[in-house]
Design a protein around this motif. Sequence first.
Motif: not given
Length: 730
Positions: A628-633
């Motif tokens: 989720v962090w990778m997709g979000g940023v």
Amino acid sequence: MRWLLCLTASLYLCLHSHVDAESHLSRSVIEKAVNEAKATVDSAYEYSRRQSIERVRRNAANPSDVLRLLKQPVGLTRLAVRAADYMDNAVKLIKSSLEKRQKRSINATDLLSEEDLQLIADLTGCSARSRPPSCKTIQNLDTFRTANSICNNRKNSRRGSSNTPFTRWLPAEYQDEISLPKGWDPELKINKKILPLVREVSNRILSTKNSDVESDPLYTHLVTIFGQWTDHDLTFTPHSPVIRSFSNGIDCDKSCERTEPCFPIEIPKEDPRFSKHPEECIPFFRSTAACGSGNTGHIFGASTVRQQMNTLTAFIDVGQVYGSDHAKARSLRNLTTDEGLLRVNTEFRDDGRELLPFTNMGANMCATRTRITNDVSVQEVPCFLAGDERSNENIGLTSLHTLLMREHNRLARALAKLNPHWDGERIYQEARKIMGAYFQVITFRDYLLHIVGPDFIAKQLSTYPGYDEDVDPSISNVFATAAYRFAHLMVQPFMFRLNETYEEHSEFPSPLLHKAFFTPWRILFEGGLDPILRGLVGRKAKLNTQDHMMHDELRERLFEFSKELALDLASLNMQRGRDHGLPGYNQWRKFCGLSQPQNHKQLRKVLKNRKLARSMLDLYRTPKNIDVWMGGVAEPFVPGGRVGPLFACLIATQFQRIRQGDRLWWENEGVFTEAQRESLKQTSLSRIICDNTGITKVPDKPFQYMSVKSFTECKNIPAFDLSPWQEDIE
């Protein structure tokens, strides 16, 4: 003999028997397991403490030592963490013993009654962490916050308080559905696909050379550091205090084996690091489990999956200045006088102005001057002490801590003149209350607009809706572990230091970021606060672009003080998300009412970038598995913001709940008088800088980048009006 017969004949029935003799025998077995668990945990804690302190004292601390010491639970938090470790290990010991006798795999918590589990909780100290405290004996509960925010919510007295589990907006997703992170078994498929190594994702998608960094055309570097400052008011997730496995004694720093609490980050074979360190991993320690979560959660009315602890309060209350428990808050106060002041440094001043006091910790992480300057003759100094343990992490953050300590003391002295009849306790509490309101105003009025954009402000964060005791303000796991880490991609590779005309400082030039970690000596011996604060308001933030996400200072040189393997912040973020059992990117998109891309075409549409979508799917194989962090940023910004739609949703939702669930929010009727609220509306971060430094010229909107020619003289910025706090004496 009766116990052995019970085990072989009908173990479940015996453990649940109400016969007194068997209940008594069960207690003795439980007591033995608890005592053995305590001995194991205490031994591991002591070994880890000695190892870390010794390495720091010898100036041989590696990057993982630094991160671990930075994220150590201390004080009351450490007691809570130790209790959780006692209980977890006691249950595992009982499970192991039963499995040996039964010669099969079993679930200990299926065999132990709730009474047995409650006894374990009582003996380990976990029970004390679940009992709601009474609010009846707390004084001034309607006027001032408690340090730990106990009883902010009168109906649910622990809600939003420190040392409680993060809340979950979606159910956790663990490999074993209880506690093991996804990727613990690297060969186990998730959504029918093998998860990529987090370091491989970091290398292939986030890698950016320092020289390729793009600067933000609109916002200053203060936006970045203020994001970190705010985060340190709201979230702190302690790591396990141990550096070796409870089960087999393996030192997590020296092994790539996954064994609680070690969850090392494997280095891909094509990584340049692999040729230099072919048998090494980047050490990674799991976050501590909250008391009563996982296998034993149901006896606390808690989740039966592992939960992580937030050691801070969920409220914007400037806990990073004052501390988030009563013992820490008291230790930060100057109690030698009755003036309501915070402690200051007794050895050094900054051109006559106050500096933070030194810590007295045994391991000095801040003895970095010799290593960085290569000069053995220089003076080393301890770390600074503040309300949050991370205040020395970089000199920009340290400067904000120092600035706000000074502002508290300025307010305290001014309030004492206005109300000479007030004692030190009243002065301290009133100044602390004003400071909390300052940052509630600044965060909502000035800061969040630049992050989530005007659309999300209008939808969720505009007009104050009033206090609602049914709104849970607790920090969500996804906010702390993913969404609010967006600013990691806005950090410049330098900590800028500027002179009086806002040009590069000739005597004290801007250090690279990895040479500004844990360096309080730069403030003491290299020009003080003013050059650093000028750098924050006078230089641009890094711009997060899909081509240039995270630079080498954070990906290749995080906490690099020696030749040891440095950390990689991008990898840490993704591994932490897996450690915490965060659902994947698409699950959170669904939570926010956004589309859930299923293939390259749909992901390309969301990211508006064909190449990036292809790189993502080459690694993850399915959008469902994207961290989720990778997709979000990776998402393009919302209009007027600096995050994509997913993180804008999660951040706006969290701040919406923080405000509405805070009984002592500055706008709530009765917290401040109408005249005081009018004064607070005029608060200004620029004025705070002017009042507490030697800086004479600042931007009147310090988050927005502008030409120095447009800066405002401090004398033309209205002073904060304290007159509404003057108390009439009849």
